[in-house]
Design a protein around this motif. Structure first.
Motif, PDB file in Angstrom:
ATOM      1  N   ARG A 170       0.856  -1.191   0.000  1.00 29.56           N
ATOM      2  CA  ARG A 170       0.000   0.000   0.000  1.00 29.56           C
ATOM      3  C   ARG A 170       0.893   1.243   0.000  1.00 29.56           C
ATOM      4  N   PHE A 171       1.527   1.508  -1.137  1.00 30.66           N
ATOM      5  CA  PHE A 171       2.381   2.686  -1.190  1.00 30.66           C
ATOM      6  C   PHE A 171       2.200   3.428  -2.503  1.00 30.66           C
ATOM      7  N   THR A 172       2.392   4.735  -2.397  1.00 34.67           N
ATOM      8  CA  THR A 172       2.282   5.652  -3.525  1.00 34.67           C
ATOM      9  C   THR A 172       3.609   6.359  -3.699  1.00 34.67           C
ATOM     10  N   VAL A 173       4.005   6.560  -4.939  1.00 33.44           N
ATOM     11  CA  VAL A 173       5.261   7.241  -5.226  1.00 33.44           C
ATOM     12  C   VAL A 173       4.985   8.693  -5.589  1.00 33.44           C
ATOM     13  N   CYS A 174       5.674   9.607  -4.898  1.00 29.82           N
ATOM     14  CA  CYS A 174       5.641  11.022  -5.237  1.00 29.82           C
ATOM     15  C   CYS A 174       7.076  11.428  -5.587  1.00 29.82           C
ATOM     16  N   LEU A 196       1.656   6.706  -9.189  1.00 26.50           N
ATOM     17  CA  LEU A 196       2.834   7.555  -9.407  1.00 26.50           C
ATOM     18  C   LEU A 196       2.375   8.986  -9.687  1.00 26.50           C
ATOM     19  N   PHE A 197       2.918   9.943  -8.911  1.00 31.40           N
ATOM     20  CA  PHE A 197       2.611  11.349  -9.102  1.00 31.40           C
ATOM     21  C   PHE A 197       3.921  12.124  -9.245  1.00 31.40           C
ATOM     22  N   ASP A 198       3.992  12.953 -10.295  1.00 32.48           N
ATOM     23  CA  ASP A 198       5.222  13.713 -10.493  1.00 32.48           C
ATOM     24  C   ASP A 198       5.054  15.214 -10.224  1.00 32.48           C
TER      25      ASP A 198
END
Length: 306
Positions: A170-174, A196-198
Motif C-alpha cells: 500500500r504505497f504511492t510514489v511522489c 505515481l505522481f510527479d
C-alpha cells in the motif's frame, strides 16, 4: 592546550563505527582519543533497529552503554569537542579542536558518518524520525501494511519500489518533480499497481510528528501513515578533503577493502566510507578497520625493534 603524548590513533566521530573501533583498539592496548561533538545524524530517530541484542534501543542510550563498556580500557579517552583542523607533519598527524585542544597521533580514523543536506520539502522536518524514514530495514517493520508515500525518483525509485513491497503493498510514489523514468519503468510500476505522481510537493500535513497526508502543487492529496524518502547526504566533516582524501562520486571517503584511504596512515569506516548505512554495518566496519590499524601499528613497532 596540547596533549604532549603522541597517541596511537585519533578517531574522529563517536557513532557505532568509531565506538566499536575504540573498543577493539582499547583491548589491543593502544592509546586512543575519540573526538566527537555529540551531534549524530540519527539523533532525530527514536530507536535503533537491526542490531542484535540492542534492537529498539535509542541512539543516545546505545552510545551511553558503549562508552561505559569502553571505560574498562584505560588507554581510550573521549573528547567532547569538534575536530576542525588536521595536518600531517614529520610522519605524525596534528588534530586541533574547536575548543583549542590539539592532539598528535600516528594514525587517524575518520568515523564521521554522513549528514543530511537541508530538507527542502515543507513539513518533512517535522516528521523526520517520527513517521518519515530513510531505511526500511531500520523502520519498515513499524510501518508494515500501512499506506505509505515514497519520495524518490529515477533509478533509486526502481530499486526502492520492489524493496519496500516486502513490508507493504500500500504505497504511492511522489517524485516531487519529473520522475526520470523510462516508459518501460512506468509500465513496470503500473503492472504492480503502484500509483505515481510527479507534481511537486507543496507540503506535508502532520500531527505530533505523524504524517497525515502529502499535498501536491496540483491539488492532489495522498493520505498516508508514513514516508520513506531519499535524503541528500554529505560527509559529516570536511576534514578528509582537507587532508587530501579521495572522495567517491556519491560523496563518501574512498577506501580500499581494508578501510585505507589514499593518504598513508589515514583510514575511514562506517557510513562515511560505505553505502551500507546501518548501525550494525558501521560497527562491524569500525571493528574490522581497527584491527587493520592495530596490525599496522604492531608491524611498524616490530620493525623498529628489529
Amino acid at each position: 592546550m596540547a596533549d604532549k603524548k603522541i597517541l596511537d590513533v585519533v578517531i574522529i566521530g563517536g557513532g557505532p563505527s568509531g565506538l566499536n573501533a575504540a573498543l577493539v583498539l582499547g583491548r589491543a592496548r593502544k592509546h586512543v582519543a575519540v573526538i566527537d561533538e555529540g551531534r549524530p545524524r540519527n539523533a532525530v530517530t527514536q530507536e535503533t533497529h537491526g542490531f542484535l541484542t540492542r534492537d529498539g534501543i535509542s541512539p543516545g542510550e546505545f552510545r551511553r552503554i558503549a562508552k561505559e563498556e569502553i571505560g574498562a580500557y584505560p588507554t581510550v579517552s573521549f573528547v567532547d569537542d569538534k575536530a576542525v583542523l588536521i595536518a600531517r607533519t614529520d610522519g605524525q598527524f596534528q588534530i586541533a579542536t574547536a575548543q583549542g585542544k590539539t592532539f598528535a597521533s600516528k594514525k587517524v580514523l575518520f568515523a564521521i558518518g554522513m549528514k543530511d543536506r537541508p530538507l527542502n520539502i515543507p513539513g518533512l522536518g517535522e516528521v523526520y524520525g517520527r513517521s518519515a524514514f530513510v531505511c526500511p530495514y531500520c523502520d519498515g517493520w513499524e510501518l508494515r501494511d500501512q499506506p505509505l508515500v515514497i519520495i524518490t525518483k529515477g533509478a533509486e525509485l526502481m530499486h526502492f519500489a520492489p524493496l519496500i513491497s516486502g513490508w507493504t503493498n500500500r504505497f504511492t510514489v511522489c517524485t516531487n518533480g519529473p520522475d526520470e523514468l523510462t516508459d518501460a519503468e512506468r509500465e513496470e510500476l503500473q503492472r504492480n499497481q503502484v500509483p505515481l505522481f510527479d507534481s511537486p510537493i507543496r507540503h506535508i500535513d502532520s500531527s505530533d510528528g505523524i504524517v497525515r497526508q502529502v499535498v501536491l502543487e496540483d491539488g492532489t492529496t495522498v493520505p498516508c501513515r508514513g514516508i520513506f524518502f531519499k535524503p541528500e547526504l554529505v560527509t559529516g566533516s570536511d576534514l578528509p578533503r582537507t587532508i587530501g582524501c579521495e572522495i567517491t562520486e556519491w560523496g563518501a571517503v574512498q577506501v580500499d577493502d581494508f578501510g585505507k584511504t589514499n593518504i598513508p596512515g589515514v583510514y575511514s569506516a562506517g557510513d562515511a566510507a560505505s553505502r551500507m548505512h546501518q548501525a550494525i554495518a558501521a560497527a562491524s566496519m569500525g571493528a574490522f578497520v581497527a584491527a587493520v590499524i592495530n596490525n599496522e601499528l604492531n608491524t611498524e613497532a616490530w620493525g623498529r625493534t628489529l
